[in-house]
Design a protein around this motif. Structure first.
Motif, PDB file in Angstrom:
ATOM      1  N   UNK A 201      28.071  26.580 -20.085  1.00 31.84           N
ATOM      2  CA  UNK A 201      28.781  27.859 -20.045  1.00 31.84           C
ATOM      3  C   UNK A 201      30.237  27.684 -20.464  1.00 31.84           C
ATOM      4  N   UNK A 202      30.871  26.611 -20.009  1.00 34.13           N
ATOM      5  CA  UNK A 202      32.261  26.350 -20.390  1.00 34.13           C
ATOM      6  C   UNK A 202      32.368  26.121 -21.893  1.00 34.13           C
ATOM      7  N   UNK A 203      31.405  25.427 -22.475  1.00 36.25           N
ATOM      8  CA  UNK A 203      31.410  25.205 -23.923  1.00 36.25           C
ATOM      9  C   UNK A 203      31.270  26.528 -24.675  1.00 36.25           C
ATOM     10  N   UNK A 204      30.379  27.402 -24.200  1.00 35.91           N
ATOM     11  CA  UNK A 204      30.187  28.695 -24.861  1.00 35.91           C
ATOM     12  C   UNK A 204      31.452  29.537 -24.811  1.00 35.91           C
ATOM     13  N   UNK A 205      32.093  29.576 -23.648  1.00 34.18           N
ATOM     14  CA  UNK A 205      33.328  30.354 -23.510  1.00 34.18           C
ATOM     15  C   UNK A 205      34.414  29.791 -24.425  1.00 34.18           C
ATOM     16  N   UNK A 206      34.516  28.474 -24.480  1.00 35.19           N
ATOM     17  CA  UNK A 206      35.541  27.850 -25.314  1.00 35.19           C
ATOM     18  C   UNK A 206      35.298  28.134 -26.800  1.00 35.19           C
ATOM     19  N   UNK A 207      34.056  28.050 -27.247  1.00 36.52           N
ATOM     20  CA  UNK A 207      33.746  28.319 -28.655  1.00 36.52           C
ATOM     21  C   UNK A 207      34.095  29.763 -29.006  1.00 36.52           C
ATOM     22  N   UNK A 208      33.689  30.704 -28.159  1.00 32.56           N
ATOM     23  CA  UNK A 208      33.972  32.110 -28.433  1.00 32.56           C
ATOM     24  C   UNK A 208      35.479  32.370 -28.432  1.00 32.56           C
ATOM     25  N   UNK A 209      36.181  31.785 -27.476  1.00 29.33           N
ATOM     26  CA  UNK A 209      37.631  31.996 -27.394  1.00 29.33           C
ATOM     27  C   UNK A 209      38.332  31.454 -28.632  1.00 29.33           C
ATOM     28  N   UNK A 210      37.958  30.265 -29.073  1.00 34.22           N
ATOM     29  CA  UNK A 210      38.615  29.679 -30.242  1.00 34.22           C
ATOM     30  C   UNK A 210      38.283  30.439 -31.525  1.00 34.22           C
ATOM     31  N   UNK A 325      37.170  20.384 -26.292  1.00 28.70           N
ATOM     32  CA  UNK A 325      38.088  20.714 -25.201  1.00 28.70           C
ATOM     33  C   UNK A 325      37.334  21.034 -23.921  1.00 28.70           C
ATOM     34  N   UNK A 326      36.199  21.725 -24.040  1.00 31.10           N
ATOM     35  CA  UNK A 326      35.413  22.049 -22.844  1.00 31.10           C
ATOM     36  C   UNK A 326      34.837  20.799 -22.210  1.00 31.10           C
ATOM     37  N   UNK A 327      34.447  19.825 -23.038  1.00 26.88           N
ATOM     38  CA  UNK A 327      33.829  18.617 -22.495  1.00 26.88           C
ATOM     39  C   UNK A 327      34.838  17.709 -21.809  1.00 26.88           C
ATOM     40  N   UNK A 328      36.127  17.958 -22.008  1.00 25.09           N
ATOM     41  CA  UNK A 328      37.119  17.211 -21.248  1.00 25.09           C
ATOM     42  C   UNK A 328      37.011  17.521 -19.762  1.00 25.09           C
ATOM     43  N   UNK A 338      25.577  15.486 -24.325  1.00 24.46           N
ATOM     44  CA  UNK A 338      26.680  15.979 -25.151  1.00 24.46           C
ATOM     45  C   UNK A 338      26.195  16.849 -26.287  1.00 24.46           C
ATOM     46  N   UNK A 339      25.133  16.411 -26.971  1.00 26.43           N
ATOM     47  CA  UNK A 339      24.603  17.184 -28.092  1.00 26.43           C
ATOM     48  C   UNK A 339      24.022  18.509 -27.619  1.00 26.43           C
ATOM     49  N   UNK A 394      30.865  18.673 -32.272  1.00 26.30           N
ATOM     50  CA  UNK A 394      31.894  18.534 -31.255  1.00 26.30           C
ATOM     51  C   UNK A 394      31.395  17.833 -30.015  1.00 26.30           C
ATOM     52  N   UNK A 395      30.155  18.142 -29.589  1.00 22.39           N
ATOM     53  CA  UNK A 395      29.589  17.473 -28.420  1.00 22.39           C
ATOM     54  C   UNK A 395      29.401  15.988 -28.642  1.00 22.39           C
ATOM     55  N   UNK A 396      28.950  15.612 -29.834  1.00 24.46           N
ATOM     56  CA  UNK A 396      28.756  14.192 -30.137  1.00 24.46           C
ATOM     57  C   UNK A 396      30.097  13.454 -30.228  1.00 24.46           C
TER      58      UNK A 396
END
Length: 412
Positions: A201-210, A325-328, A338-339, A394-396
């Motif tokens: 969910x954090x990755x999805x929010x970050x992608x949409x925001x960017x 950034x989300x994976x940090x 990650x993938x 990005x995940x990799x």
């Protein structure tokens, strides 16, 4: 629910926390609607007074305009001289959503002491505090929307039933999480989920925001480059102080719509600004356009410059950046995790953007201006590809960096 079971719940004793749930929740819903309505009424009154010092019409006419703006923010649409205006002013919708969140959060804090205590929860009793508060809150918000539909008449003809339905949906989808957060329940529930769920969910929010940030940047750069055209539009209109205020407010409330249009352009799907028109990085076909400042950001008709084709790579790049950034905040050293987080997060962000593209368009006037919208279906398909690939990369990359850090910090 372990944090609720760790110790008996201490109930606040101040008056605000002692209010009955069945009273506090619907009152908060009505209050949220009124707070969102207030600035719309103020701007309408200001425009009415600036028009001719209040010489024509009555204050109630300005109040009716403010109510119609509230309804339009909730999808009612309206008619102007027989022409339908169905576009959703996302600026007003975002304002209403922010007010609902803040009010819901305060309500959540007020009802945090309601419901069963830790011992009763340990005995298996269900805690219905948040669902019940959400339903009552949404009911109060929707009732206010139903009352505001009385501001419409045969000339404006807003769709009152749709406004009430959207108001109810907004209060549940935004107000519910706000109440859960304010009451302290949401962190407890999230803690019981598998780590992959909040991480994705954090990755999805970050992608949409960017992606929206990149789209907003493109829009602002285009406006800055063609600022003389926008100023020329205002001068051609020759607006009075009231007209200038109205045009400025209209541009601001439609600015989020323009950002979504810009995001669809970056994806390559593009958008239309009237029947038979097309605006993409690869082709621009325009016709006669109304005088409106935001339209100055449109590219010139004809074959675009060769460099605009490189814009198609921006969504994948920003998706990769967002996932990194989300994976940090949700690190992992497993390649498959990650993938998967990056790819699924990108797909979820694509679905969210597809919904925004669907909401951002509509009719803005008669004739060919009945069709002004991003190509939402194409935007969804292109976003799934771009965000999915970018999220995967990005995940990799984030996983590789975190594996390297883990090896560097491990003892020999």
């Amino acid at each position: 629910m372990t944090s609720l079971l760790s110790a008996p719940r201490t109930r606040p004793v101040d008056a605000r926390h002692r209010r009955p749930l069945w009273v506090a929740a619907p009152v908060a819903g009505v209050l949220a609607g009124l707070v969102a309505l207030l600035p719309l009424v103020v701007v309408s009154l200001a425009g009415w007074y600036l028009a001719d010092g209040g010489g024509h019409g009555a204050p109630r006419d300005a109040l009716r305009v403010g109510a119609l703006a509230w309804l339009a923010a909730h999808g009612s649409g309206f008619h102007v001289q027989g022409a339908a205006v169905t576009v959703l002013p996302l600026g007003l919708t975002l304002w209403s959503g922010w007010v609902v969140w803040r009010t819901g959060h305060r309500l959540g804090d007020a009802v945090s002491g309601h419901g069963p205590d830790a011992d009763r929860i340990a005995d298996g009793e269900r805690d219905w505090t948040v669902p019940l508060a959400t339903l009552l809150f949404a009911g109060g918000y929707a009732v206010l929307g139903a009352l505001l539909t009385l501001a419409g008449d045969a000339r404006t003809a807003p769709d009152g039933s749709r406004a009430v339905l959207v108001a109810l949906t907004l209060a549940v989808l935004v107000g519910g999480p706000a109440i859960a957060t304010g009451s302290g329940r949401l962190p407890v529930w999230v803690a019981t989920l598998p780590e992959a769920v909040p991480a994705t969910a954090a990755a999805a929010v970050a992608v949409l925001r960017w992606h929206l940030l990149a789209a907003a940047t493109l829009l602002l750069v285009a406006l800055a480059l063609d600022w003389p055209s926008a100023a020329n539009v205002m001068s051609q209109l020759g607006t009075s102080p009231s007209g200038t205020l109205s045009m400025t407010v209209a541009s601001l409330v439609l600015l989020p719509n323009a950002v979504v249009f810009s995001g669809s352009y970056l994806l390559g799907a593009g958008f239309t600004v009237g029947t038979g028109t097309l605006v993409t990085p690869m082709a621009v076909v325009l016709g006669p356009l109304p005088l409106f400042p935001l339209l100055a950001a449109l590219p010139d008709g004809g074959e675009p410059a060769a460099w605009t084709a490189y814009l198609l790579g921006v969504p994948a790049v920003v998706a990769a950046v967002g996932v990194i950034r989300a994976q940090r905040r949700h690190p992992t050293t497993r390649w498959d995790q990650g993938a998967l987080r990056g790819c699924v997060g990108g797909a979820l962000a694509a679905l969210a953007f597809g919904l925004l593209a669907r909401l951002a368009g509509g009719a803005v006037g008669p004739g060919r201006m009945q069709h002004v919208a991003p190509f939402a279906s194409s935007a969804l398909v292109y976003a799934i590809a771009a965000f999915g690939i970018g999220g995967l990369v990005g995940g990799l990359l984030a996983t590789a960096w975190q594996r390297r850090r883990a090896r560097a910090s491990s003892p020999e």
